[in-house]
Design an enzyme around this catalytic site. Sequence first.
Site, PDB file in Angstrom:
ATOM      1  N   LYS A  25       3.307   9.584   9.046  1.00  0.00           N
ATOM      2  CA  LYS A  25       2.827   9.493   9.879  1.00  0.00           C
ATOM      3  C   LYS A  25       3.744   9.619  10.877  1.00  0.00           C
ATOM      4  CE  LYS A  25      -0.618   5.305   7.771  1.00  0.00           C
ATOM      5  NZ  LYS A  25      -0.459   5.110   6.697  1.00  0.00           N
TER       6      LYS A  25
ATOM      7  N   ASP B 216       9.260   2.910   1.269  1.00  0.00           N
ATOM      8  CA  ASP B 216       8.512   3.468   1.649  1.00  0.00           C
ATOM      9  C   ASP B 216       8.485   2.873   3.104  1.00  0.00           C
ATOM     10  OD1 ASP B 216       5.597   4.565   2.184  1.00  0.00           O
ATOM     11  OD2 ASP B 216       4.418   4.105   0.451  1.00  0.00           O
TER      12      ASP B 216
ATOM     13  N   TYR C 206       0.935  -0.796  -0.022  1.00  0.00           N
ATOM     14  CA  TYR C 206      -0.107   0.151   0.286  1.00  0.00           C
ATOM     15  C   TYR C 206       1.064   1.182  -0.080  1.00  0.00           C
ATOM     16  CZ  TYR C 206      -3.344   3.179   1.130  1.00  0.00           C
ATOM     17  OH  TYR C 206      -4.176   4.306   1.184  1.00  0.00           O
TER      18      TYR C 206
END
Length: 446
Positions: A263, A234, A142
């Site tokens: 995040k 990522d 993702y």
Amino acid sequence: MNHEQSRTLYDRALSVFPDGVNSSVRAVRPYPFFVERGDGAHVIDADGNRYIDYVMGYGPLLLGHTLPESVGAAIQSAASDGPMYGAPTEVGVELGEFITRNVASVEMLRFVNSGTEATSSAVRLARGYTDRDTIVMIDGGYHGAQPSTLVDGSPDGSKPSSPGIPDAFAEHTIPVPFNDEEAIRTVLSERGDEIAAVIVEPILGNAGIVEPVDEYHQALRELCDDAGALLIFDEVITGFRVGGLQCAQGKFGVEPDLTTFGKVIGGGFPVGAIGGRAEILQEFTPAGEVFQSGTFSGHPVTMAAGLATLEYAAENDVYSHINALGEQLRSGIRDIIADRAPEYTVVGTDSMFKTIFTRANTAAQSGECDDGCVQDKACPRYGGCPKTAADVANAETDRWERLFWPAMKEEGVFFTVNQFESQFISNAHTAADIEDTLEAYKAFFG
Ligand SMILES: *Cc1c(COP(=O)(O)O)cnc(C)c1O
């Protein structure tokens, strides 16, 4: 538990938001609880129910809901100076310096406002820098809501995973299964000169939690070098979460060319960043030619929150605390399911954890990983534990959503709503919270 207020709020939300939510994972059936406020490692909902929170905003809240004084003060001070300026600020430079100092592969970076923005800018940068169009991604990986990676399939054929994405995007994206060195070797040997980049989460964090097999990332590094393709890690979830301040790339001993962050580095505020070798980052406009820009990028309140959070983590043993609690929780869950549901698999590392409701994995428990599957070849269950996103999708995903999640919620434990999203321990969690959580597992597994 009473949920009257949440039900009333959801009734109103359904009229203004599709499915009543602003992010699709939140649309729990029949309706989600609405959060009124946080308190340490807990959230309190609109009806006054209290939950131990392991969602932690889906990853950003390294320190939990009640911020240490220094962090709270930095945020208040930045906000009271004025919301934002459209001009650079010192605090942004300081956060940039902090990240480049701690992450070996990051010489320069650019801040953006979400993980999605980071990965889409990184893919564009890789394409611009290499003058190649195709990217390789991990099937089920993702990278946010961006068209180049909302793609499913295999090297034999790929298609967009959502309506609204032209097939042409999928034509330039080759998905390969995680942990399958042969698959990616074949792609890069056949089509290496078309490949701009390989983008990979160091640990799959949105498809259960799947760790890399030994030497997988080292192999990716070599294959990318041979093909002249960039390796993009990522680290939107793992950055400043796994491996502490050096991030997952430090833990695995691999230097990617580009890294995306999000995040944790915003301390609870919207953020993303693209970092990497200076020579590549210099290709972003205005120094280079690959267009990149953003009204809110480097937002001073976010920069202040991120910097104060990471400095607090550096100075206060945050990672040793949360990783020790992670071990306590994962090994506790392991003991409970060894007795009561031995087919299931405990996964996770550092302060991440999940239980994957694998269907058939009932080999002897002795000798298996102590506190979460690390793909140990000597483990008796090695052959059966999940290695790809497809393996996780084959688990009892309905059992998680329909039975386990609601039961844990009733026990006062807030987990991510499906089998796929990771769960997080924060610095505000205590050993007593972990014990209470293990009691809830025992109640569920009977
Ligand atoms: C959360 C996440 C993203 C997307 O970040 P947003 O801030 O939600 O856009 C991208 N990549 C990974 C690995 C993520 O976990």
